[in-house]
Design a protein around this motif. Structure first.
Motif, PDB file in Angstrom:
ATOM      1  N   GLY A 165       0.772  -1.234   0.000  1.00  0.00           N
ATOM      2  CA  GLY A 165       0.000   0.000   0.000  1.00  0.00           C
ATOM      3  C   GLY A 165       0.800   1.278   0.000  1.00  0.00           C
ATOM      4  N   ASN A 166       2.079   1.246   0.453  1.00  0.00           N
ATOM      5  CA  ASN A 166       2.822   2.494   0.396  1.00  0.00           C
ATOM      6  C   ASN A 166       3.460   2.656  -0.983  1.00  0.00           C
ATOM      7  OD1 ASN A 166       5.370   1.244   0.304  1.00  0.00           O
ATOM      8  ND2 ASN A 166       5.928   1.764   2.386  1.00  0.00           N
ATOM      9  N   ARG A 167       4.172   3.745  -1.174  1.00  0.00           N
ATOM     10  CA  ARG A 167       4.676   4.073  -2.499  1.00  0.00           C
ATOM     11  C   ARG A 167       5.446   2.927  -3.135  1.00  0.00           C
ATOM     12  NH1 ARG A 167      10.056   7.495  -4.059  1.00  0.00           N
ATOM     13  NH2 ARG A 167       9.894   7.130  -6.266  1.00  0.00           N
ATOM     14  N   TYR A 168       6.260   2.257  -2.350  1.00  0.00           N
ATOM     15  CA  TYR A 168       7.170   1.268  -2.901  1.00  0.00           C
ATOM     16  C   TYR A 168       6.542  -0.115  -3.032  1.00  0.00           C
ATOM     17  CZ  TYR A 168      10.502   4.967  -2.015  1.00  0.00           C
ATOM     18  OH  TYR A 168      11.143   6.175  -2.018  1.00  0.00           O
ATOM     19  N   SER A 169       5.351  -0.296  -2.512  1.00  0.00           N
ATOM     20  CA  SER A 169       4.693  -1.606  -2.588  1.00  0.00           C
ATOM     21  C   SER A 169       3.241  -1.450  -3.019  1.00  0.00           C
ATOM     22  CB  SER A 169       4.783  -2.323  -1.227  1.00  0.00           C
ATOM     23  OG  SER A 169       6.122  -2.572  -0.866  1.00  0.00           O
ATOM     24  N   LYS A 170       3.008  -0.590  -3.972  1.00  0.00           N
ATOM     25  CA  LYS A 170       1.645  -0.337  -4.448  1.00  0.00           C
ATOM     26  C   LYS A 170       1.442  -1.018  -5.803  1.00  0.00           C
ATOM     27  CE  LYS A 170      -0.692   3.654  -3.512  1.00  0.00           C
ATOM     28  NZ  LYS A 170      -0.930   5.096  -3.657  1.00  0.00           N
ATOM     29  N   GLN A 171       1.643  -2.329  -5.818  1.00  0.00           N
ATOM     30  CA  GLN A 171       1.498  -3.114  -7.034  1.00  0.00           C
ATOM     31  C   GLN A 171       0.836  -4.445  -6.702  1.00  0.00           C
ATOM     32  OE1 GLN A 171       5.186  -3.471  -9.270  1.00  0.00           O
ATOM     33  NE2 GLN A 171       5.995  -1.656  -8.265  1.00  0.00           N
ATOM     34  N   HIS A 172       0.167  -5.001  -7.705  1.00  0.00           N
ATOM     35  CA  HIS A 172      -0.475  -6.315  -7.558  1.00  0.00           C
ATOM     36  C   HIS A 172      -0.520  -6.960  -8.929  1.00  0.00           C
ATOM     37  CE1 HIS A 172      -3.567  -9.362  -6.697  1.00  0.00           C
ATOM     38  NE2 HIS A 172      -3.261  -9.186  -5.425  1.00  0.00           N
ATOM     39  N   ILE A 173      -0.528  -8.276  -8.967  1.00  0.00           N
ATOM     40  CA  ILE A 173      -0.473  -8.960 -10.257  1.00  0.00           C
ATOM     41  C   ILE A 173      -1.797  -8.895 -11.004  1.00  0.00           C
ATOM     42  CG2 ILE A 173       1.403 -10.494  -9.595  1.00  0.00           C
ATOM     43  CD1 ILE A 173      -0.708 -12.680  -9.111  1.00  0.00           C
ATOM     44  N   THR A 174      -2.906  -8.673 -10.332  1.00  0.00           N
ATOM     45  CA  THR A 174      -4.201  -8.607 -11.008  1.00  0.00           C
ATOM     46  C   THR A 174      -5.056  -7.420 -10.589  1.00  0.00           C
ATOM     47  OG1 THR A 174      -5.225 -10.040  -9.335  1.00  0.00           O
ATOM     48  CG2 THR A 174      -4.321 -11.117 -11.305  1.00  0.00           C
ATOM     49  N   LEU A 175      -4.841  -6.846  -9.410  1.00  0.00           N
ATOM     50  CA  LEU A 175      -5.722  -5.811  -8.875  1.00  0.00           C
ATOM     51  C   LEU A 175      -5.189  -4.415  -9.182  1.00  0.00           C
ATOM     52  CD1 LEU A 175      -6.510  -7.353  -5.372  1.00  0.00           C
ATOM     53  CD2 LEU A 175      -7.861  -7.536  -7.479  1.00  0.00           C
ATOM     54  N   ASN A 176      -6.114  -3.489  -9.384  1.00  0.00           N
ATOM     55  CA  ASN A 176      -5.790  -2.107  -9.691  1.00  0.00           C
ATOM     56  C   ASN A 176      -5.962  -1.256  -8.432  1.00  0.00           C
ATOM     57  OD1 ASN A 176      -5.914   0.635 -10.619  1.00  0.00           O
ATOM     58  ND2 ASN A 176      -6.429  -0.103 -12.659  1.00  0.00           N
ATOM     59  N   PRO A 177      -4.981  -0.398  -8.086  1.00  0.00           N
ATOM     60  CA  PRO A 177      -5.117   0.450  -6.898  1.00  0.00           C
ATOM     61  C   PRO A 177      -6.307   1.391  -6.922  1.00  0.00           C
ATOM     62  CG  PRO A 177      -2.838   0.396  -7.632  1.00  0.00           C
ATOM     63  CD  PRO A 177      -3.645  -0.280  -8.700  1.00  0.00           C
ATOM     64  N   LYS A 178      -6.947   1.555  -8.077  1.00  0.00           N
ATOM     65  CA  LYS A 178      -8.140   2.380  -8.136  1.00  0.00           C
ATOM     66  C   LYS A 178      -9.356   1.671  -7.541  1.00  0.00           C
ATOM     67  CE  LYS A 178      -6.860   4.934 -12.334  1.00  0.00           C
ATOM     68  NZ  LYS A 178      -7.271   5.249 -13.725  1.00  0.00           N
ATOM     69  N   ASP A 179      -9.256   0.362  -7.373  1.00  0.00           N
ATOM     70  CA  ASP A 179     -10.407  -0.432  -6.980  1.00  0.00           C
ATOM     71  C   ASP A 179     -10.372  -0.809  -5.507  1.00  0.00           C
ATOM     72  OD1 ASP A 179     -11.184  -0.324  -9.638  1.00  0.00           O
ATOM     73  OD2 ASP A 179     -10.097  -2.170 -10.129  1.00  0.00           O
ATOM     74  N   GLU A 180     -11.543  -1.014  -4.937  1.00  0.00           N
ATOM     75  CA  GLU A 180     -11.655  -1.394  -3.532  1.00  0.00           C
ATOM     76  C   GLU A 180     -10.911  -2.686  -3.228  1.00  0.00           C
ATOM     77  OE1 GLU A 180     -15.090  -2.609  -0.222  1.00  0.00           O
ATOM     78  OE2 GLU A 180     -15.615  -2.358  -2.337  1.00  0.00           O
ATOM     79  N   ALA A 181     -10.988  -3.651  -4.143  1.00  0.00           N
ATOM     80  CA  ALA A 181     -10.397  -4.968  -3.887  1.00  0.00           C
ATOM     81  C   ALA A 181      -8.908  -4.869  -3.578  1.00  0.00           C
ATOM     82  CB  ALA A 181     -10.634  -5.891  -5.083  1.00  0.00           C
ATOM     83  N   PHE A 182      -8.226  -3.906  -4.202  1.00  0.00           N
ATOM     84  CA  PHE A 182      -6.791  -3.750  -3.945  1.00  0.00           C
ATOM     85  C   PHE A 182      -6.518  -3.389  -2.492  1.00  0.00           C
ATOM     86  CE2 PHE A 182      -2.929  -1.251  -3.562  1.00  0.00           C
ATOM     87  CZ  PHE A 182      -2.008  -1.965  -4.323  1.00  0.00           C
ATOM     88  N   TRP A 183      -7.447  -2.653  -1.854  1.00  0.00           N
ATOM     89  CA  TRP A 183      -7.214  -2.104  -0.523  1.00  0.00           C
ATOM     90  C   TRP A 183      -7.863  -2.923   0.589  1.00  0.00           C
ATOM     91  CZ3 TRP A 183      -3.564   1.413  -0.417  1.00  0.00           C
ATOM     92  CH2 TRP A 183      -3.310   2.144  -1.582  1.00  0.00           C
ATOM     93  N   LYS A 184      -8.424  -4.076   0.274  1.00  0.00           N
ATOM     94  CA  LYS A 184      -9.115  -4.859   1.305  1.00  0.00           C
ATOM     95  C   LYS A 184      -8.124  -5.728   2.071  1.00  0.00           C
ATOM     96  CE  LYS A 184     -13.314  -6.122   1.061  1.00  0.00           C
ATOM     97  NZ  LYS A 184     -14.622  -6.761   0.769  1.00  0.00           N
ATOM     98  N   TRP A 185      -7.365  -5.067   2.923  1.00  0.00           N
ATOM     99  CA  TRP A 185      -6.400  -5.761   3.773  1.00  0.00           C
ATOM    100  C   TRP A 185      -6.135  -4.916   5.016  1.00  0.00           C
ATOM    101  CZ3 TRP A 185      -2.608  -2.199   4.246  1.00  0.00           C
ATOM    102  CH2 TRP A 185      -2.353  -1.358   3.163  1.00  0.00           C
ATOM    103  N   THR A 186      -5.585  -5.568   6.023  1.00  0.00           N
ATOM    104  CA  THR A 186      -5.190  -4.902   7.270  1.00  0.00           C
ATOM    105  C   THR A 186      -3.860  -5.482   7.721  1.00  0.00           C
ATOM    106  OG1 THR A 186      -6.218  -6.490   8.776  1.00  0.00           O
ATOM    107  CG2 THR A 186      -7.651  -4.748   7.878  1.00  0.00           C
ATOM    108  N   ALA A 187      -3.452  -5.152   8.934  1.00  0.00           N
ATOM    109  CA  ALA A 187      -2.226  -5.732   9.484  1.00  0.00           C
ATOM    110  C   ALA A 187      -2.320  -7.246   9.575  1.00  0.00           C
ATOM    111  CB  ALA A 187      -1.936  -5.135  10.864  1.00  0.00           C
ATOM    112  N   ASP A 188      -3.540  -7.810   9.662  1.00  0.00           N
ATOM    113  CA  ASP A 188      -3.699  -9.257   9.643  1.00  0.00           C
ATOM    114  C   ASP A 188      -3.014  -9.860   8.415  1.00  0.00           C
ATOM    115  OD1 ASP A 188      -5.363  -8.963  11.880  1.00  0.00           O
ATOM    116  OD2 ASP A 188      -7.169  -8.841  10.647  1.00  0.00           O
ATOM    117  N   ASP A 189      -3.199  -9.208   7.266  1.00  0.00           N
ATOM    118  CA  ASP A 189      -2.637  -9.718   6.013  1.00  0.00           C
ATOM    119  C   ASP A 189      -1.134  -9.460   5.924  1.00  0.00           C
ATOM    120  OD1 ASP A 189      -5.268 -10.451   4.515  1.00  0.00           O
ATOM    121  OD2 ASP A 189      -5.601  -8.439   5.303  1.00  0.00           O
ATOM    122  N   MET A 190      -0.671  -8.379   6.530  1.00  0.00           N
ATOM    123  CA  MET A 190       0.775  -8.139   6.571  1.00  0.00           C
ATOM    124  C   MET A 190       1.462  -9.245   7.359  1.00  0.00           C
ATOM    125  SD  MET A 190       0.757  -4.076   7.416  1.00  0.00           S
ATOM    126  CE  MET A 190      -0.335  -2.944   6.560  1.00  0.00           C
ATOM    127  N   ALA A 191       0.826  -9.665   8.454  1.00  0.00           N
ATOM    128  CA  ALA A 191       1.392 -10.752   9.259  1.00  0.00           C
ATOM    129  C   ALA A 191       1.318 -12.083   8.522  1.00  0.00           C
ATOM    130  CB  ALA A 191       0.655 -10.841  10.594  1.00  0.00           C
TER     131      ALA A 191
END
Length: 534
Positions: free
Chosen positions: A169-195
């Motif tokens: 989610g920060n500048r250096y890790s704002k990429q995904h193989i299928t999801l677009n940062p414009k979409d909600e699905a890209f942002w559906k995570w919390t610290a649970d997922d970081m762990a």
């Protein structure tokens, strides 16, 4: 008769074919002086220039020279900015005489994380991973700039192989193989997922690159929380033991599990008003995306009025009694949160979701030029290797959300903090009964098994916690409750008057924290290596 012609010659500028690299300085000055002059910009020359003459009306001559003075003062102020304001991470590191590397890794759920490295000068050096907190990035570890004040540089000079992670989610890790940062699905995570996903991916990458199986770990704020989450789940048998077997030591700066006793009044007001939930309902998935204009003007303001910027940071993170470095405030403003200048691999720019309405529009007489364009040092590769699955993932502008503007964090992550504060519990994020069943196999979000932390073998994985008495985010009461959950031989260091950012940003951290931290890491590395030398 026309007044004497004025010809301005500018330093060598990049090609005008690139929108970001146009000789914008010339066009701005030309626009600013109109109608006092008629200008002809010569971009075809090796050195862009423009010429013209003063208007015929004598009264406009004084206006011309007044504008000349304003423009001169403006450019003097811009050029007075610390060069680190416009540098990216590798440039800041290399400017101090260190080597810098950038590495990318794909998580099991498809996010692409960037880690930065200051390689050790000798083989067999201890390897340490530094993990930042919420709304932050790996730049926090050398934001002070001075080699003898910044933890990353201190560790590098002490002989460590220094790695710095960047959570999704920060500048250096704002990429995904299928999801677009414009979409909600890209942002559906919390610290649970970081762990669950980010830490294993980072550890796997570092092991692959260094061959070292035991890593030292230093976390700040949420960087400690995600490690405690992972350890609790592994020690309780809910996650496979991946990190526990690779961890040589764990040092926590401003350690956090739950935030039941949060003391920051500004944050409490937002939580009590359900402000983060409101932002989520308004579909503001990326909290605090950076405005390009603010990113340029805020550092300039901090140069002239550092006390104002200092006060904003302290209001949010706690009053630090003047421990922050005022001379670096413009750099902190430019690089934090997350940081502010555009992503080198930005294929999907994130729009400014918090525009300020202009009720009284006025002409923009002072447009801010990008005098220091950041080169694309980290182009997105055609394929990325996934160390967890062994697969290679294609990353293209047509099919993926690779990149985006800097800054921000998932609004769901901040809603998670709100939930924990209101419930006074250390619990996974509550997505609602339906999604909870998909994610957790039950309708209710599960509690983290904090009692499992007591099973941690601190003879094998020593733990040291550094807690500030003025830390209103990682409050002393919450830290005391965390200490009760851990084995008794955990090292605890209390720092008088320290607030939440002081662990990384204070000018005296190199005296009050880092000597003890460096000693702890050296001792842990020696203990971990001892069985191998017998």
């Amino acid at each position: 008769m026309c007044a004497p012609a004025l010809n301005f010659v500018f330093p060598s500028l990049p090609s005008a074919k690139n929108r970001q690299n146009r000789p914008i300085t010339a066009s701005i000055v030309a626009q600013f002086f109109q109608p006092s002059c008629r200008f002809h910009i010569h971009q075809e020359l090796p050195t862009p220039s423009f010429g013209g003459c003063l208007a015929h009306r004598p009264g406009e001559r004084s206006l011309f020279w007044m504008r000349s003075l304003v423009v001169a003062l403006f450019f003097v102020a811009v050029l007075a900015l610390d060069p680190d304001c416009s540098r990216n991470i590798t440039q800041i590191i290399e400017a101090r005489g260190f080597r810098a590397e950038a590495h990318q890794v794909q998580t099991e759920d498809g996010y692409i994380l960037t880690l930065f490295r200051i390689p050790a000068r000798k083989q067999g050096a201890p390897v340490v991973l530094l993990q930042h907190g919420v709304l932050d990035s790996s730049v926090t570890w050398f934001i002070n700039g001075e080699i003898d004040q910044s933890l990353a540089f201190i560790l590098a000079n002490e002989g460590f192989d220094v790695w710095m992670g960047n959570n999704r989610g920060n500048r250096y890790s704002k990429q995904h193989i299928t999801l677009n940062p414009k979409d909600e699905a890209f942002w559906k995570w919390t610290a649970d997922d970081m762990a669950k996903y980010d830490l294993p991916a980072m550890f796997s990458l570092i092991e692959k690159e260094t061959g070292v199986q035991k890593l030292l770990y230093v976390g700040h704020s949420q960087g400690t929380q995600q490690m405690f989450m992972r350890l609790a789940m592994e020690l309780s048998g809910r996650y496979p033991t991946i990190i526990g077997n690779r961890l040589a030591a764990f040092a926590g700066l401003g350690p956090v599990t739950s935030v039941a006793h949060l003391q920051n009044e500004a944050v409490k007001v937002v939580i009590d008003a359900h402000g983060f939930e409101l932002a989520r309902d308004l579909k503001l998935w990326n909290f605090m995306p950076n405005s390009a204009t603010l990113a340029k003007l805020f550092p300039l303001a901090c140069t002239k009025i550092p006390g104002v910027c200092d006060g904003v940071v302290e209001f949010i993170c706690g009053w630090d009694k003047g421990r922050m470095n005022d001379s670096r405030m413009e750099v902190m403003a430019a690089q934090e949160p997350g940081p502010s200048h555009p992503s080198p691999s930005a294929l999907f720019p994130t729009p400014d979701l918090f525009p300020t309405p202009d009720l009284f529009p006025t002409p923009d007489l002072f447009p801010t030029p990008d005098l220091f364009p950041t080169p694309d040092l980290f182009p997105i590769p055609e394929t990325l290797h996934d160390p967890l699955s062994g697969r290679s993932a294609h990353c293209s502008a047509r099919s993926t959300g690779c990149g985006g503007r800097a800054g921000g964090v998932s609004i769901f992550d901040l809603c998670h903090w709100s939930q924990m504060y209101r419930a006074k519990e250390w619990r996974a994020f509550d997505w609602g009964p339906a999604e909870n069943k998909i994610r957790y196999g039950q309708a209710e979000a599960p509690l983290y098994p904090r009692g499992a932390l007591g099973k941690l073998d601190t003879s094998r994985v020593p733990v040291a916690l550094f807690s500030g008495t003025a830390d209103v985010l990682a409050d002393e009461t919450d830290v005391a409750l965390l200490i009760k959950d851990l084995p008794r031989d955990v090292t605890v260091v209390d720092i008088q008057g320290y607030a939440h950012l002081d662990y990384a940003w204070a000018t005296d951290a190199n005296r009050l924290i880092y000597p003890q931290l460096v000693h702890f890491l050296h001792a842990a590395h020696a203990a971990a290596a001892a069985p191998q030398t017998r």
